[in-house]
Design a protein around this motif. Structure first.
Motif, PDB file in Angstrom:
ATOM      1  N   PHE A 144      13.770   5.994  -9.630  1.00 16.76           N
ATOM      2  CA  PHE A 144      12.417   4.765 -10.382  1.00 16.76           C
ATOM      3  C   PHE A 144      11.975   4.957 -11.861  1.00 16.76           C
ATOM      4  O   PHE A 144      12.112   5.495 -12.109  1.00 16.76           O
ATOM      5  N   LEU A 145      12.179   4.155 -12.128  1.00 17.38           N
ATOM      6  CA  LEU A 145      11.609   3.807 -13.202  1.00 17.38           C
ATOM      7  C   LEU A 145      10.337   1.963 -13.174  1.00 17.38           C
ATOM      8  O   LEU A 145      11.496   1.352 -12.920  1.00 17.38           O
ATOM      9  N   GLY A 146       9.488   2.075 -13.897  1.00 18.60           N
ATOM     10  CA  GLY A 146       8.880   0.606 -13.755  1.00 18.60           C
ATOM     11  C   GLY A 146       8.688   0.829 -12.335  1.00 18.60           C
ATOM     12  O   GLY A 146       8.318   1.400 -11.213  1.00 18.60           O
TER      13      GLY A 146
ATOM     14  N   VAL B 210       0.472  -1.029  -0.013  1.00 15.10           N
ATOM     15  CA  VAL B 210       0.370   0.255  -0.083  1.00 15.10           C
ATOM     16  C   VAL B 210       0.683   1.505   0.253  1.00 15.10           C
ATOM     17  O   VAL B 210       0.408   2.240  -0.253  1.00 15.10           O
ATOM     18  N   TYR B 211       2.237   1.128  -0.089  1.00 16.29           N
ATOM     19  CA  TYR B 211       3.044   2.241   0.256  1.00 16.29           C
ATOM     20  C   TYR B 211       4.110   2.766  -0.742  1.00 16.29           C
ATOM     21  O   TYR B 211       4.614   3.397  -0.668  1.00 16.29           O
ATOM     22  N   ILE B 212       3.983   1.336  -1.791  1.00 15.00           N
ATOM     23  CA  ILE B 212       4.817   1.668  -2.835  1.00 15.00           C
ATOM     24  C   ILE B 212       4.535   2.740  -4.313  1.00 15.00           C
ATOM     25  O   ILE B 212       5.584   3.796  -3.897  1.00 15.00           O
ATOM     26  N   ASP B 213       3.054   3.037  -4.273  1.00 11.02           N
ATOM     27  CA  ASP B 213       3.472   4.238  -4.639  1.00 11.02           C
ATOM     28  C   ASP B 213       3.586   5.471  -4.236  1.00 11.02           C
ATOM     29  O   ASP B 213       4.362   6.254  -5.015  1.00 11.02           O
ATOM     30  N   SER B 214       2.964   5.482  -2.942  1.00 13.84           N
ATOM     31  CA  SER B 214       3.691   6.930  -2.582  1.00 13.84           C
ATOM     32  C   SER B 214       5.265   6.963  -2.041  1.00 13.84           C
ATOM     33  O   SER B 214       5.390   8.039  -2.347  1.00 13.84           O
ATOM     34  N   LEU B 215       6.199   6.208  -2.254  1.00 15.56           N
ATOM     35  CA  LEU B 215       7.067   6.405  -1.576  1.00 15.56           C
ATOM     36  C   LEU B 215       8.474   5.978  -3.480  1.00 15.56           C
ATOM     37  O   LEU B 215       9.490   7.267  -3.285  1.00 15.56           O
ATOM     38  N   LYS B 216       7.654   5.818  -4.570  1.00 15.07           N
ATOM     39  CA  LYS B 216       7.516   6.722  -5.425  1.00 15.07           C
ATOM     40  C   LYS B 216       7.649   7.738  -6.136  1.00 15.07           C
ATOM     41  O   LYS B 216       8.157   8.410  -7.195  1.00 15.07           O
ATOM     42  N   ARG B 217       6.664   7.710  -5.579  1.00 14.40           N
ATOM     43  CA  ARG B 217       6.100   9.606  -5.268  1.00 14.40           C
ATOM     44  C   ARG B 217       6.631  10.514  -4.650  1.00 14.40           C
ATOM     45  O   ARG B 217       7.649  11.480  -5.892  1.00 14.40           O
TER      46      ARG B 217
END
Length: 392
Positions: free
Chosen positions: A271-273, A240-247
């Motif tokens: 990051f990429l992908g 659940v945190y991955i999108d925020s971390l990449k953001r």
């Protein structure tokens, strides 16, 4: 990973690339976005311009009798150096500064780099970080976690009068806006107390104006490195945190993330992908004396990115953001609320404008200790007679 005559040998388990893969997915590097197909040279140049801190050997022994190399224990200390070095590069040289391997010495860049050389006299050397770690309960030679290195760098930053930077470590997954505004603008300013000399600096580039930039309230604003230590799961990172971390890497204030695998730290820069781009400190190189006019800085720049799937990340990390002035901090708060705290049912961290009433008062670190001079400078600490045990 070891380094011999320009050849890199990678440890098993690390997914490494000789170049960025050919992909149509955008590549984000510390707030900049590139096309791996159409912007390859710009992407490579940005990456290689980041300062790469690795294990070193044959440096002056820590404490006089302690270790003279940090292989096996110093990787998180090196990652902390890289995050702070990126902050100071942006602060003094601008985010668009690029390294030129032409033998010429860019004075501002070289001065930043020299703050991290492996000598006790350097503000952010391995000697200073390891010695200050004792105040955080870490013996010299003991592995640090992300929070520990952030706390140590916060203490050491007080003594870097040239940069005049403040480091705030946001605990309990919580950012308190007015604590930070008070730290950057308030009367608790340690340089006000100690009478530090202000130096020059400017928005987006080389030094031109006073670093203590005016805030909207009329006071002066000290540039900020905000570090947010987080635990994003128990043993594995919660998806659940991955999108925020990449953001976080898309924010213009990003200075990366320190973390990695258990006892195996990396500095993540983008990051990429579904893959993170990182610099790996697990290369042992000889000490470079940057005060020697014949020395070069090639060993502080890595030609090749390392990649790993974001799902392999250890859940214990620290996220860093650099805010040059009050507008930068306000923009960060807006972006964080929009994309992280208010946009997610389970936010990666929380933000409050004011400190909760049931919390104890905020007491910023000033570096002042009882002594005959009123405070103890890091560079004047006498640790030559101390003995340290090398742990693991």
């Amino acid at each position: 990973m070891d380094y011999v005559d320009g050849t890199f040998t990678y440890e098993s388990g690390t997914v490494a690339a000789a170049d960025f893969p050919q992909t149509e997915e955008p590549v984000y590097i510390l707030g900049k976005v590139y096309s791996a197909l159409h912007d390859r040279e710009e992407l490579r140049h940005d990456f290689v311009s980041r300062l790469w801190m690795t294990y070193r050997r044959n440096f002056p022994a820590i404490g006089g009798t302690g270790p003279s190399g940090d292989t096996g224990w110093g990787c998180m200390l090196r990652c902390g150096q890289m995050m702070l070095a990126q902050t100071l590069l942006v602060h003094h040289c601008g985010r668009d500064w690029r390294w030129l391997d032409d033998g010429q010495r860019d004075k501002l860049y070289w001065k930043v780099l020299s703050l991290f050389q492996d000598k006790k006299s350097a503000n952010f050397s391995i000697q200073q970080i390891a010695s200050m770690g004792v105040s955080e309960g870490k013996a010299v030679g003991q592995w640090f976690g992300p929070n520990t290195v952030a706390q140590v760098l916060k203490k050491l930053a007080v003594y870097d009068e040239w940069s005049n930077l403040v480091i705030h470590v946001a605990m309990d997954n919580t950012v308190i806006e007015n604590d930070i505004r008070g730290l950057c603008m308030g009367s608790t300013d340690s340089c006000d107390i100690m009478g530090c000399q202000n130096v020059k600096g400017a928005e987006g580039g080389p030094s031109q104006t006073n670093h203590r930039l005016k805030g909207k309230s009329g006071g002066s604003w000290k540039p900020l490195l905000l570090v947010i230590p987080l635990r994003l799961g128990l043993t594995d990172i919660n998806s659940v945190y991955i999108d925020s971390l990449k953001r976080c890497f898309t924010f213009k204030q990003s200075v990366g993330i320190i973390g990695g695998r258990p006892n195996h730290a990396h500095w993540f820069v983008g990051f990429l992908g579904d893959k993170l781009v990182f610099l790996d400190p697990h290369t042992t190189q000889g000490m470079t004396d940057l005060d020697d006019p014949t020395s070069n800085d090639q060993s502080y720049h890595c030609q090749y990115p390392s990649l790993m799937k974001v799902t392999e990340l250890d859940p214990s990390i620290a996220v860093g953001f650099y805010c040059r002035n009050e507008d930068d901090f306000t923009d960060f708060c807006c972006q964080a609320r929009k994309h992280i705290t208010d946009a997610k049912k389970t936010p990666m961290f929380e933000m409050f404008q004011d400190r909760p009433s049931h919390w104890p008062p905020y007491e910023p670190y000033t570096g002042l200790t009882p002594s005959t001079t009123g405070f103890t400078e890091v560079g004047s600490q006498d640790d030559s007679d101390e003995e340290f045990e090398l742990v693991g």
